[in-house]
Design a protein around this motif. Structure first.
Motif, PDB file in Angstrom:
ATOM      1  N   LYS A  72       0.836  -1.203   0.000  1.00  0.00           N
ATOM      2  CA  LYS A  72       0.000   0.000   0.000  1.00  0.00           C
ATOM      3  C   LYS A  72       0.874   1.257   0.000  1.00  0.00           C
ATOM      4  CE  LYS A  72      -3.899  -2.043   2.490  1.00  0.00           C
ATOM      5  NZ  LYS A  72      -4.699  -1.999   3.726  1.00  0.00           N
ATOM      6  N   ILE A  73       1.906   1.254   0.814  1.00  0.00           N
ATOM      7  CA  ILE A  73       2.815   2.409   0.887  1.00  0.00           C
ATOM      8  C   ILE A  73       3.516   2.605  -0.449  1.00  0.00           C
ATOM      9  CG2 ILE A  73       4.936   3.270   1.970  1.00  0.00           C
ATOM     10  CD1 ILE A  73       3.938   1.858   4.578  1.00  0.00           C
ATOM     11  N   LYS A  74       4.015   1.510  -1.006  1.00  0.00           N
ATOM     12  CA  LYS A  74       4.712   1.589  -2.299  1.00  0.00           C
ATOM     13  C   LYS A  74       3.751   2.052  -3.400  1.00  0.00           C
ATOM     14  CE  LYS A  74       8.215   0.948  -5.031  1.00  0.00           C
ATOM     15  NZ  LYS A  74       9.304   1.892  -5.081  1.00  0.00           N
ATOM     16  N   ALA A  75       2.502   1.575  -3.380  1.00  0.00           N
ATOM     17  CA  ALA A  75       1.510   1.971  -4.387  1.00  0.00           C
ATOM     18  C   ALA A  75       1.216   3.467  -4.288  1.00  0.00           C
ATOM     19  CB  ALA A  75       0.232   1.162  -4.207  1.00  0.00           C
ATOM     20  N   ILE A  80       1.900   8.949  -6.528  1.00  0.00           N
ATOM     21  CA  ILE A  80       2.390  10.333  -6.425  1.00  0.00           C
ATOM     22  C   ILE A  80       3.421  10.610  -7.512  1.00  0.00           C
ATOM     23  CG2 ILE A  80       3.742  11.906  -4.978  1.00  0.00           C
ATOM     24  CD1 ILE A  80       2.333  10.569  -2.530  1.00  0.00           C
ATOM     25  N   GLN A  81       4.343   9.679  -7.713  1.00  0.00           N
ATOM     26  CA  GLN A  81       5.355   9.850  -8.766  1.00  0.00           C
ATOM     27  C   GLN A  81       4.697   9.914 -10.144  1.00  0.00           C
ATOM     28  OE1 GLN A  81       8.036   6.555  -8.296  1.00  0.00           O
ATOM     29  NE2 GLN A  81       8.912   7.334  -6.382  1.00  0.00           N
ATOM     30  N   GLN A  84       3.186  13.274 -10.708  1.00  0.00           N
ATOM     31  CA  GLN A  84       4.213  14.281 -10.973  1.00  0.00           C
ATOM     32  C   GLN A  84       4.713  14.189 -12.414  1.00  0.00           C
ATOM     33  OE1 GLN A  84       7.047  13.521  -7.875  1.00  0.00           O
ATOM     34  NE2 GLN A  84       5.962  14.791  -6.360  1.00  0.00           N
ATOM     35  N   LYS A  85       4.856  12.960 -12.934  1.00  0.00           N
ATOM     36  CA  LYS A  85       5.268  12.801 -14.325  1.00  0.00           C
ATOM     37  C   LYS A  85       4.187  13.286 -15.284  1.00  0.00           C
ATOM     38  CE  LYS A  85       7.816   8.496 -13.538  1.00  0.00           C
ATOM     39  NZ  LYS A  85       7.759   7.055 -13.824  1.00  0.00           N
ATOM     40  N   MET A  86       2.942  13.048 -14.917  1.00  0.00           N
ATOM     41  CA  MET A  86       1.818  13.340 -15.812  1.00  0.00           C
ATOM     42  C   MET A  86       1.419  14.814 -15.803  1.00  0.00           C
ATOM     43  SD  MET A  86      -0.236  11.770 -17.899  1.00  0.00           S
ATOM     44  CE  MET A  86      -0.639  10.102 -17.494  1.00  0.00           C
ATOM     45  N   ASP A 141       4.783  -0.332 -13.401  1.00  0.00           N
ATOM     46  CA  ASP A 141       5.439  -0.145 -12.107  1.00  0.00           C
ATOM     47  C   ASP A 141       4.576  -0.689 -10.967  1.00  0.00           C
ATOM     48  OD1 ASP A 141       7.521   1.070 -13.454  1.00  0.00           O
ATOM     49  OD2 ASP A 141       6.895   3.124 -12.951  1.00  0.00           O
ATOM     50  N   PHE A 142       3.259  -0.443 -11.064  1.00  0.00           N
ATOM     51  CA  PHE A 142       2.348  -0.929 -10.027  1.00  0.00           C
ATOM     52  C   PHE A 142       2.290  -2.452 -10.050  1.00  0.00           C
ATOM     53  CE2 PHE A 142      -1.985  -2.257  -8.801  1.00  0.00           C
ATOM     54  CZ  PHE A 142      -1.909  -1.937  -7.461  1.00  0.00           C
TER      55      PHE A 142
END
Length: 188
Positions: A72-75, A80-81, A84-86, A141-142
């Motif tokens: 959950k934390i990694k997701a 968020i990343q 930021q890219k989008m 990535d997910f």
């Protein structure tokens, strides 16, 4: 006998017809507007309601996949990343759409307007492609943090989501791919 001058009768008839139409129309309008003033109109949800719905959806998604706390934390970090890219791409898309609206409203020659709009459409297509590539990378990535069982569940969730989308949008089925089409057999 009453004799009318030439055309006078037609003028009176036209005036009477217009009057009748106006009176009939005003009755219909009055009947439609007698309800409550904002009946049937929904107010848009507040930002707080949107955030609450998003969090509830996110929690249901995490629960359905059976994510661990570390996942959950990694997701969340990946989300968020990804945003930021989008963000710069979406801002460019928004600016291009605004530019297209301004070109449409401008009083330049039609040919120049069409040329500018064609150029903007090409640029928008490139930006949309870039946004889709970012989305695909975010999904990869997910999926990298998921177990095999979770990936199967996610695949089923995607299938279910597509079915629900098609059911709600009444989309016709896509045309068959050229590879799938077989030529009719010719009998001699």
């Amino acid at each position: 006998k009453i004799y009318y001058k030439r055309g006078e009768f037609m003028k009176k008839l036209a005036i009477m017809m217009c009057t009748a139409c106006i009176l009939a129309g005003s009755g219909v309008i009055a009947a439609e507007t007698t309800g409550a003033p904002n009946e049937g109109i929904k107010n848009p949800p507040s930002k707080e309601e949107i955030m609450n719905r998003r969090k509830a959806h996110e929690a249901a998604f995490e629960q359905k996949l059976g994510l661990t706390e570390a996942q959950k934390i990694k997701a969340r970090e990946l989300r968020i990343q990804g945003r930021q890219k989008m963000k710069p791409v979406l801002e460019e898309i928004k600016a291009k759409k605004q530019e297209a609206r301004m070109v449409k409203m401008s009083r330049i020659a039609v040919q120049m307007q069409e040329e500018k709009l064609a150029q903007i459409d090409k640029e928008l297509a490139v930006l949309e492609k870039k946004a889709n590539e970012i989305r695909k990378q975010n999904m990869k990535d997910f999926e990298a943090i998921l177990t095999k069982d979770q990936k199967k569940i996610l695949k089923n969730m995607k299938k279910e989501g597509r079915k629900n989308f098609e059911r709600g949008h009444h989309c016709p089925p896509p045309p068959p791919c050229p590879e799938q089409m077989t030529p009719p057999s010719v009998s001699k």
